[in-house]
Scaffold this active site. Sequence first.
Site, mmCIF file in Angstrom:
data_model
loop_
_atom_site.group_PDB
_atom_site.id
_atom_site.type_symbol
_atom_site.label_atom_id
_atom_site.label_comp_id
_atom_site.label_asym_id
_atom_site.label_seq_id
_atom_site.Cartn_x
_atom_site.Cartn_y
_atom_site.Cartn_z
ATOM 1 N N SER A 21 27.946 9.769 34.709
ATOM 2 C CA SER A 21 29.047 10.369 33.935
ATOM 3 C C SER A 21 28.528 11.295 32.850
ATOM 4 O O SER A 21 29.155 12.313 32.544
ATOM 5 C CB SER A 21 29.928 9.273 33.306
ATOM 6 O OG SER A 21 29.178 8.480 32.414
ATOM 7 N N SER A 153 13.343 3.533 32.992
ATOM 8 C CA SER A 153 13.000 2.550 31.971
ATOM 9 C C SER A 153 13.021 3.276 30.635
ATOM 10 O O SER A 153 13.970 3.995 30.310
ATOM 11 C CB SER A 153 11.624 1.962 32.305
ATOM 12 O OG SER A 153 11.143 1.143 31.271
ATOM 13 N N TYR A 167 17.103 -4.440 23.444
ATOM 14 C CA TYR A 167 17.017 -3.302 24.386
ATOM 15 C C TYR A 167 15.625 -3.274 25.018
ATOM 16 O O TYR A 167 15.493 -3.143 26.241
ATOM 17 C CB TYR A 167 17.297 -2.004 23.616
ATOM 18 C CG TYR A 167 17.158 -0.740 24.445
ATOM 19 C CD1 TYR A 167 18.158 -0.346 25.323
ATOM 20 C CD2 TYR A 167 16.026 0.074 24.322
ATOM 21 C CE1 TYR A 167 18.043 0.830 26.071
ATOM 22 C CE2 TYR A 167 15.894 1.243 25.065
ATOM 23 C CZ TYR A 167 16.906 1.613 25.935
ATOM 24 O OH TYR A 167 16.775 2.772 26.674
ATOM 25 N N LYS A 171 14.150 -3.408 29.027
ATOM 26 C CA LYS A 171 13.304 -2.392 29.663
ATOM 27 C C LYS A 171 11.969 -3.012 30.109
ATOM 28 O O LYS A 171 11.431 -2.629 31.153
ATOM 29 C CB LYS A 171 13.095 -1.200 28.719
ATOM 30 C CG LYS A 171 14.387 -0.404 28.460
ATOM 31 C CD LYS A 171 15.013 0.159 29.742
ATOM 32 C CE LYS A 171 16.202 1.048 29.506
ATOM 33 N NZ LYS A 171 16.822 1.535 30.757
HETATM 34 N N1 LIG Z 1 18.474 8.853 25.652
HETATM 35 C C1 LIG Z 1 17.337 8.255 25.409
HETATM 36 O O1 LIG Z 1 16.705 8.466 24.354
HETATM 37 C C2 LIG Z 1 16.736 7.326 26.421
HETATM 38 C C3 LIG Z 1 15.378 7.023 26.287
HETATM 39 C C4 LIG Z 1 14.790 6.176 27.218
HETATM 40 C C5 LIG Z 1 15.542 5.651 28.248
HETATM 41 N N2 LIG Z 1 16.869 5.955 28.343
HETATM 42 C C6 LIG Z 1 17.585 5.362 29.469
HETATM 43 O O2 LIG Z 1 18.115 6.393 30.268
HETATM 44 C C7 LIG Z 1 19.247 5.914 30.997
HETATM 45 C C8 LIG Z 1 20.375 6.909 30.839
HETATM 46 O O3 LIG Z 1 20.719 6.983 29.471
HETATM 47 P P1 LIG Z 1 21.230 8.314 28.749
HETATM 48 O O4 LIG Z 1 20.392 8.510 27.553
HETATM 49 O O5 LIG Z 1 21.407 9.385 29.724
HETATM 50 O O6 LIG Z 1 22.630 7.803 28.165
HETATM 51 P P2 LIG Z 1 24.161 7.968 28.659
HETATM 52 O O7 LIG Z 1 24.519 9.396 28.654
HETATM 53 O O8 LIG Z 1 24.974 7.047 27.844
HETATM 54 O O9 LIG Z 1 24.081 7.467 30.162
HETATM 55 C C9 LIG Z 1 24.163 6.118 30.500
HETATM 56 C C10 LIG Z 1 24.983 6.021 31.750
HETATM 57 O O10 LIG Z 1 25.054 4.642 32.137
HETATM 58 C C11 LIG Z 1 26.401 4.364 32.417
HETATM 59 N N3 LIG Z 1 26.764 2.953 32.375
HETATM 60 C C12 LIG Z 1 26.792 2.089 31.340
HETATM 61 N N4 LIG Z 1 27.244 0.899 31.762
HETATM 62 C C13 LIG Z 1 27.509 1.025 33.092
HETATM 63 C C14 LIG Z 1 28.018 0.154 34.091
HETATM 64 N N5 LIG Z 1 28.372 -1.112 33.818
HETATM 65 N N6 LIG Z 1 28.130 0.612 35.372
HETATM 66 C C15 LIG Z 1 27.783 1.894 35.673
HETATM 67 N N7 LIG Z 1 27.334 2.768 34.761
HETATM 68 C C16 LIG Z 1 27.204 2.333 33.490
HETATM 69 C C17 LIG Z 1 27.176 5.171 31.385
HETATM 70 O O11 LIG Z 1 28.523 5.256 31.753
HETATM 71 P P3 LIG Z 1 29.719 5.073 30.671
HETATM 72 O O12 LIG Z 1 29.844 6.385 29.988
HETATM 73 O O13 LIG Z 1 30.886 4.697 31.498
HETATM 74 O O14 LIG Z 1 29.290 3.993 29.716
HETATM 75 C C18 LIG Z 1 26.438 6.485 31.512
HETATM 76 O O15 LIG Z 1 26.876 7.200 32.633
HETATM 77 C C19 LIG Z 1 19.541 4.531 30.430
HETATM 78 O O16 LIG Z 1 19.022 3.555 31.307
HETATM 79 C C20 LIG Z 1 18.789 4.510 29.118
HETATM 80 O O17 LIG Z 1 18.409 3.214 28.732
HETATM 81 C C21 LIG Z 1 17.493 6.775 27.451
#
Ligand SMILES: NC(=O)c1ccc[n+]([C@@H]2O[C@H](COP(=O)([O-])OP(=O)(O)OC[C@H]3O[C@@H](n4cnc5c(N)ncnc54)[C@H](OP(=O)(O)O)[C@@H]3O)[C@@H](O)[C@H]2O)c1
Length: 305
Positions: A21, A153, A167, A171
């Site tokens: 999304s 991760s 968190y 991970k």
């Molecule tokens: N941004 C960072 O700094 C960072 C760094 C390291 C790792 N990550 C990892 O990267 C991944 C993506 O994160 P992002 O930063 O791109 O954040 P994001 O834009 O919030 O993306 C997270 C996605 O996961 C979805 N999600 C949450 N709960 C869910 C569920 N029950 N079923 C299906 N989808 C669900 C969210 O959908 P909804 O909008 O519906 O909640 C959203 O589409 C995550 O695993 C995060 O831990 C992020």
Amino acid sequence: MSEVISNFYLMKQTILITGASTGFGKLTAQTLALGGHRVFATMRDIKGKNAQHAHHLKQWAKDNKAKLEVVELDVTSDNSVASAKEEIISLANGQLDVVINNAGIYGGGITESFTITDYKNFFEVNVFGSVRVANAFLPILRKQGSGLIVQISSVLGRVIIPFGGVYDATKFAVEAINESLHYELRPLGVDVSIVQPGPFPTEIFEKVFQPANQSVAAEYGLTTQLMGGFFEYFQKTMSDPAIPNKPQDVADAIAKLVETPHGKRPLRVVVDKIMGGTTEIINDTASKVQAGLLQNFGLNELVKN
Ligand SMILES: NC(=O)c1ccc[n+]([C@@H]2O[C@H](COP(=O)([O-])OP(=O)(O)OC[C@H]3O[C@@H](n4cnc5c(N)ncnc54)[C@H](OP(=O)(O)O)[C@@H]3O)[C@@H](O)[C@H]2O)c1
């Protein structure tokens, strides 16, 4: 590499990604679809809170003549994963090459302020969600004798920062599960790669999970003061338009993994320009330790490239 094999990897792949999304998931789905791959961009609640995101992505696919379809998938629900599997198998005639486990939630705070219910929520999405999706789709990849699982991760799956205990624990858990899968699936022709992003300005910081037992922070004196300063610094860094970590870097790293031939894909890829190479040091050391350990147990075949 023979020409036949190299041509195989130029072939376009059929790909499922969770959490498409917003953030990395959406960018990765678009990047892969623009690269000519067929993408099932999954998200939860496509008729409710994510209706706009689903509509936008469908329209984008139409405008760009991209092979991207939006499918409902909530990683916390067995029924939702089963329905998504049925829909994707039917749309793709049973073919699936890549599963990208990206969905996740984030939250920080004094570790004691997270209740057991909070821990369960975190693990339900970040850990059990990933396992639920992998277990649903692995039989297809194993049967084909080819494929790729990409697990998103974090550098926080390797290094620990105070106020990130819960968190980070999720991970670390996906690191362990996916490294094990990586060894076990190697002889079956299925690759597993773990992507470890540093901090990136995505929508995740607009959805921060708050611990239930907030009042405990008042009893942590200096630690709570330092946490305030840390979060302030972090917030400032993340909202600086000059931040060197661009979310597209993560999408590009995933696309590169998808387009790398079987057996050449690394177990771990760090995507980061902020953390000073700390995760890489641990990855390098751990890979040597692991290779020696598995060799000692007579499991050398599972680490060989
Ligand atoms: N941004 C960072 O700094 C960072 C760094 C390291 C790792 N990550 C990892 O990267 C991944 C993506 O994160 P992002 O930063 O791109 O954040 P994001 O834009 O919030 O993306 C997270 C996605 O996961 C979805 N999600 C949450 N709960 C869910 C569920 N029950 N079923 C299906 N989808 C669900 C969210 O959908 P909804 O909008 O519906 O909640 C959203 O589409 C995550 O695993 C995060 O831990 C992020």
